[in-house]
Design an enzyme around this catalytic site. Structure first.
Site, PDB file in Angstrom:
ATOM      1  N   ARG A  59       0.594  -1.166  -0.025  1.00  0.00           N
ATOM      2  CA  ARG A  59      -0.185   0.076   0.170  1.00  0.00           C
ATOM      3  C   ARG A  59       0.765   1.115  -0.029  1.00  0.00           C
ATOM      4  O   ARG A  59       0.472   2.260  -0.294  1.00  0.00           O
ATOM      5  CB  ARG A  59      -0.882  -0.049   0.965  1.00  0.00           C
ATOM      6  CG  ARG A  59      -1.937  -0.733   0.791  1.00  0.00           C
ATOM      7  CD  ARG A  59      -2.697  -1.492   2.438  1.00  0.00           C
ATOM      8  NE  ARG A  59      -2.647  -1.532   3.332  1.00  0.00           N
ATOM      9  CZ  ARG A  59      -1.896  -2.434   4.205  1.00  0.00           C
ATOM     10  NH1 ARG A  59      -2.693  -3.356   2.995  1.00  0.00           N
ATOM     11  NH2 ARG A  59      -1.817  -3.057   5.059  1.00  0.00           N
ATOM     12  N   GLU A 107       4.885  -9.234  15.375  1.00  0.00           N
ATOM     13  CA  GLU A 107       4.389  -9.705  16.010  1.00  0.00           C
ATOM     14  C   GLU A 107       4.107 -11.351  16.693  1.00  0.00           C
ATOM     15  O   GLU A 107       4.566 -12.079  17.617  1.00  0.00           O
ATOM     16  CB  GLU A 107       2.281  -9.114  16.631  1.00  0.00           C
ATOM     17  CG  GLU A 107       1.362  -9.409  17.565  1.00  0.00           C
ATOM     18  CD  GLU A 107       0.778  -8.329  17.718  1.00  0.00           C
ATOM     19  OE1 GLU A 107       0.304  -8.257  16.677  1.00  0.00           O
ATOM     20  OE2 GLU A 107      -0.651  -8.540  18.273  1.00  0.00           O
TER      21      GLU A 107
HETATM   22  P1  AMP Z   1       3.941  -2.431  12.121  1.00  0.00           P
HETATM   23  O1  AMP Z   1       5.629  -2.016  11.499  1.00  0.00           O
HETATM   24  O2  AMP Z   1       3.943  -2.246  13.081  1.00  0.00           O
HETATM   25  O3  AMP Z   1       4.203  -0.819  12.259  1.00  0.00           O
HETATM   26  O4  AMP Z   1       2.956  -2.415  10.649  1.00  0.00           O
HETATM   27  C1  AMP Z   1       3.200  -1.416   9.855  1.00  0.00           C
HETATM   28  C2  AMP Z   1       2.610  -2.576   8.643  1.00  0.00           C
HETATM   29  O5  AMP Z   1       1.527  -3.577   9.105  1.00  0.00           O
HETATM   30  C3  AMP Z   1       2.122  -1.044   7.421  1.00  0.00           C
HETATM   31  O6  AMP Z   1       2.761  -2.023   6.195  1.00  0.00           O
HETATM   32  C4  AMP Z   1       0.851  -2.004   7.504  1.00  0.00           C
HETATM   33  O7  AMP Z   1      -0.121  -1.942   6.296  1.00  0.00           O
HETATM   34  C5  AMP Z   1       0.157  -2.851   8.366  1.00  0.00           C
HETATM   35  N1  AMP Z   1      -0.489  -2.528   9.378  1.00  0.00           N
HETATM   36  C6  AMP Z   1       0.025  -2.866  10.086  1.00  0.00           C
HETATM   37  N2  AMP Z   1      -1.129  -3.358  11.402  1.00  0.00           N
HETATM   38  C7  AMP Z   1      -2.602  -2.460  10.545  1.00  0.00           C
HETATM   39  C8  AMP Z   1      -3.400  -2.614  10.551  1.00  0.00           C
HETATM   40  N3  AMP Z   1      -4.337  -2.607  12.027  1.00  0.00           N
HETATM   41  N4  AMP Z   1      -4.278  -2.019   9.639  1.00  0.00           N
HETATM   42  C9  AMP Z   1      -3.640  -2.074   8.734  1.00  0.00           C
HETATM   43  N5  AMP Z   1      -2.850  -2.541   8.329  1.00  0.00           N
HETATM   44  C10 AMP Z   1      -2.222  -2.868   9.735  1.00  0.00           C
END
Ligand code: AMP
Length: 199
Positions: free
Chosen positions: A87, A124
């Site tokens: 995205r 996670e």
């Molecule tokens: P993070 O590494 O935890 O910051 O996760 C970010 C990545 O995971 C991004 O590329 C987001 O597209 C996706 N992502 C994580 N959590 C969500 C969520 N609740 N809704 C949509 N996309 C998420």
């Protein structure tokens, strides 16, 4: 470098035939927020997925989101936009166009065809690996990283590490929305983290 593309907007829309002022006015943050769809238990139980596709499908919401990112960082301050698969490609490409900047993809392992450098990080559950072409950024270039959602910050941190490893200077992160309760910003140090919508 040719015509000033920034001067082309705001664009008329179909609705502008009736009400030119309303049609060209950008949306406010609450109107953008109304175009984020919560999808419970996707992709797995307990996760509320923030779906940006309604925002992307609305021409005024999409152009407003892109314009706000470009306004925040300013034309002339960015040499390359790095979009994170997948995205981040959608949001990052029009941002790069409006900056007159190049676009560089950061992709999941094994997708980029030429010489890459890679970074693994904890999710996670399990691990993920991201890659960048080693020649994607010229040393010293100012780089803006773009993604749709900032959650824990692990993905953005990994992308920033990749850019720095190939010699780029990361100036900031732009995203459509931020899950503030996960404190992703804390992993991004001094970077200018700009999100349009905070949760
Ligand atoms: P993070 O590494 O935890 O910051 O996760 C970010 C990545 O995971 C991004 O590329 C987001 O597209 C996706 N992502 C994580 N959590 C969500 C969520 N609740 N809704 C949509 N996309 C998420």
């Amino acid at each position: 470098r040719g015509a000033d593309r920034g001067s082309r907007r705001p664009r008329p829309t179909r609705a502008s035939q009736d009400d030119p002022e309303a049609a060209s006015a950008p949306m406010n943050v609450e109107q953008l927020r109304a175009r984020i769809r919560d999808v419970p238990d996707f992709p797995e139980p307990g996760i509320v997925f923030k779906d940006i596709t309604p925002l992307l499908a609305d021409p005024l919401a999409f152009s407003t989101a892109i314009d706000l990112i470009v306004l925040h960082f300013g034309r002339g301050n960015v040499d390359k936009v790095v979009g994170i698969e997948a995205r981040g490609f959608i949001v990052g490409s029009p941002v790069a166009y409006h900056f007159d900047a190049g676009f560089v993809p950061v992709r999941k392992a094994g997708k980029l065809p030429s010489s890459t450098t890679s970074e693994s990080y904890e999710l996670e559950y399990g691990k993920a690996t991201l890659e960048i072409h080693t020649d994607g950024v010229t040393p010293g270039e100012r780089v803006l990283i773009v993604d749709d959602v900032l959650a824990t910050g692990g993905t953005a941190r990994a992308a920033a590490n990749l850019v720095e490893r190939v010699g780029g200077k990361v100036i900031g992160l732009a995203c459509i929305l931020e899950l503030g309760f996960l404190n992703g910003r804390d992993r991004l140090g001094d970077l200018d983290v700009f999100s349009l919508i905070a949760y």
